[in-house]
Design a protein around this motif. Structure first.
Motif, PDB file in Angstrom:
ATOM      1  N   ALA A  25      12.722  39.465  98.676  1.00 20.77           N
ATOM      2  CA  ALA A  25      13.137  38.958  97.363  1.00 20.77           C
ATOM      3  C   ALA A  25      14.481  39.561  96.966  1.00 20.77           C
ATOM      4  CB  ALA A  25      12.070  39.279  96.312  1.00 20.77           C
ATOM      5  N   GLY A  26      14.611  40.873  97.186  1.00 18.79           N
ATOM      6  CA  GLY A  26      15.863  41.544  96.857  1.00 18.79           C
ATOM      7  C   GLY A  26      17.030  41.038  97.687  1.00 18.79           C
ATOM      8  N   GLN A  29      18.009  37.695  96.305  1.00 22.24           N
ATOM      9  CA  GLN A  29      18.650  37.836  94.997  1.00 22.24           C
ATOM     10  C   GLN A  29      20.112  38.275  95.158  1.00 22.24           C
ATOM     11  OE1 GLN A  29      16.631  40.497  92.189  1.00 22.24           O
ATOM     12  NE2 GLN A  29      17.109  38.966  90.649  1.00 22.24           N
ATOM     13  N   SER A  30      20.338  39.261  96.005  1.00 18.07           N
ATOM     14  CA  SER A  30      21.711  39.723  96.227  1.00 18.07           C
ATOM     15  C   SER A  30      22.541  38.653  96.932  1.00 18.07           C
ATOM     16  CB  SER A  30      21.704  40.996  97.071  1.00 18.07           C
ATOM     17  OG  SER A  30      21.047  42.030  96.388  1.00 18.07           O
ATOM     18  N   THR A  32      22.179  35.491  96.803  1.00 16.78           N
ATOM     19  CA  THR A  32      22.486  34.410  95.860  1.00 16.78           C
ATOM     20  C   THR A  32      23.610  34.818  94.915  1.00 16.78           C
ATOM     21  OG1 THR A  32      20.180  33.706  95.972  1.00 16.78           O
ATOM     22  CG2 THR A  32      21.484  32.845  94.145  1.00 16.78           C
ATOM     23  N   ALA A  33      23.570  36.063  94.443  1.00 19.10           N
ATOM     24  CA  ALA A  33      24.663  36.548  93.588  1.00 19.10           C
ATOM     25  C   ALA A  33      25.978  36.518  94.359  1.00 19.10           C
ATOM     26  CB  ALA A  33      24.354  37.968  93.098  1.00 19.10           C
ATOM     27  N   GLY A 126      17.909  29.859  93.616  1.00 21.85           N
ATOM     28  CA  GLY A 126      17.795  31.294  93.860  1.00 21.85           C
ATOM     29  C   GLY A 126      16.772  31.929  92.927  1.00 21.85           C
ATOM     30  N   ARG A 127      16.838  31.531  91.652  1.00 20.28           N
ATOM     31  CA  ARG A 127      15.908  32.085  90.674  1.00 20.28           C
ATOM     32  C   ARG A 127      14.460  31.750  91.048  1.00 20.28           C
ATOM     33  NH1 ARG A 127      13.001  31.300  86.834  1.00 20.28           N
ATOM     34  NH2 ARG A 127      13.157  29.033  86.908  1.00 20.28           N
ATOM     35  N   VAL A 130      13.392  33.603  94.401  1.00 17.67           N
ATOM     36  CA  VAL A 130      13.166  35.045  94.204  1.00 17.67           C
ATOM     37  C   VAL A 130      11.880  35.264  93.401  1.00 17.67           C
ATOM     38  CG1 VAL A 130      14.072  37.121  93.087  1.00 17.67           C
ATOM     39  CG2 VAL A 130      15.595  35.680  94.456  1.00 17.67           C
ATOM     40  N   TYR A 191      16.996  27.914 101.159  1.00 16.12           N
ATOM     41  CA  TYR A 191      16.224  28.230  99.951  1.00 16.12           C
ATOM     42  C   TYR A 191      14.854  27.554  99.978  1.00 16.12           C
ATOM     43  CZ  TYR A 191      20.086  30.652  97.747  1.00 16.12           C
ATOM     44  OH  TYR A 191      21.067  31.566  97.461  1.00 16.12           O
TER      45      TYR A 191
END
Lengths: 219, 219
Positions: A25-26, A29-30, A32-33, A126-127, A130, A191
């Motif tokens: 998940a992390g 998240q990274s 995607t950012a 992404g949201r 995650v 995704y």
């Protein structure tokens, strides 16, 4: 070395699989950012952390084998160990998909990977992805079947986003050419697959707790 | 019911996983023919045969659990059972990827799914992917580690084809527009992933026979 008692090993296994899932998940998240904000260094950090997940996977599989070998678990305990082995494979794949996102950022840098039309959709994908992985990690740890079954519905949001992405790409006025369309196609697929594997992890918990094959449960 | 002796169960497991792998090879072979020759009926046949693989997977997993439960296998026997569970997941995925190809044919019919420029490359990707799956089935049955390690090199041909496909798509003179490029991108990815899972199945056999984690073997 004296092996730990089976209940302890099973608790350790759940914890390890939960940690793997949180790690994936992390990563996403990274990644995607990095994708949304064109941050190459963040993408490289995601890639650099791959060995951590590999180490967790090796530890999980060794512990699962120890549990089978020393305790010959039966019934629900056996299912727990088997579901751990299957989940570890799914989570490994989730993390690789997050790495694919990070690699795409790195490959295109300093150019942005995403055109502005799809940026919000990817933020949302992404949201959702995650959140699915975080929930799957919670399901693995809590063995909460109700929450596990929720994941299948949560994943519907991803399917809607994934389909909409293709509508955007198929618009005859798509202005960004084929190369960008190819990137967007693959990224959207990463995704969607990530979310699918998170659902599979939750289904493994359903199997471990109830004895129903994940595919046989009407969710 | 008295369970069969462990050596018999292990032989049955190898046979089941080999049959799953042969089934996936057959699915992709038919799906590729349907793709190259725009044969909708053949594509529908591939889709209709999905329950056969599901049944084989359920049978495999039940037998693997029986083997763990009744015989508490150790060492190489335990590894064989664990590798069976992992391989069944990979082969299930291979078959789903073959179904994705068949579904693409069905979706575009009667229009051809592929533009003429990439037809030969897809014929070759199909040939390589099916050969990998057939060889993986043979490795599962024969437990031949040398042939298993060969698969990793065989897969290089797929990587070359997959990369070339992107060069074709990125050509600024690509005349078929974005929608076709998106289809070709996803189809190429299905073949590449199929081949990757076939290699994973062979690596599982290496793990079962040698005790080396597939990723730790320098192939």
């Amino acid at each position: 070395m004296v092996p730990a008692p089976l209940p302890q090993q099973l608790a350790d296994l759940s914890d390890l699989v939960g940690r793997m899932c949180t790690h994936a998940a992390g990563s996403l998240q990274s990644a995607t950012a990095a994708l949304l904000e064109c941050r190459e260094r963040l993408a490289l950090q995601v890639i650099a952390r791959e060995p951590e997940l590999d180490a967790l996977r090796v530890e999980t599989e060794e512990l699962a084998r120890d549990a089978l070998l020393f305790h010959q678990p039966v019934a629900g305990d056996l299912r727990s160990v088997v579901s751990t082995l299957r989940s570890a494979g799914d989570i490994d794949r989730m993390n690789r998909l997050a790495l694919h996102v990070a690699e795409a950022v790195q490959r295109r840098h300093p150019a942005p990977t995403l055109p502005p039309e799809v940026r919000d959709d990817f933020a949302e994908m992404g949201r959702v992805a995650v959140a699915l992985a975080v929930k799957a990690a919670d399901v693995v740890r809590s063995r909460n079947v109700v929450r596990a079954i929720e994941l299948d519905h949560d994943d519907d949001a991803m399917d809607v986003l994934h389909r909409r992405m293709f509508e955007v790409l198929m618009d005859p006025h798509w202005p960004h050419g084929v190369a960008t369309a190819v990137d967007v196609t693959l990224l959207a697929r990463y995704y969607e697959r990530f979310a699918d594997h998170a659902v599979a992890v939750a289904r493994e918990t359903v199997y471990a707790v109830t004895g129903e094959e994940p595919d046989a449960i009407p969710i």
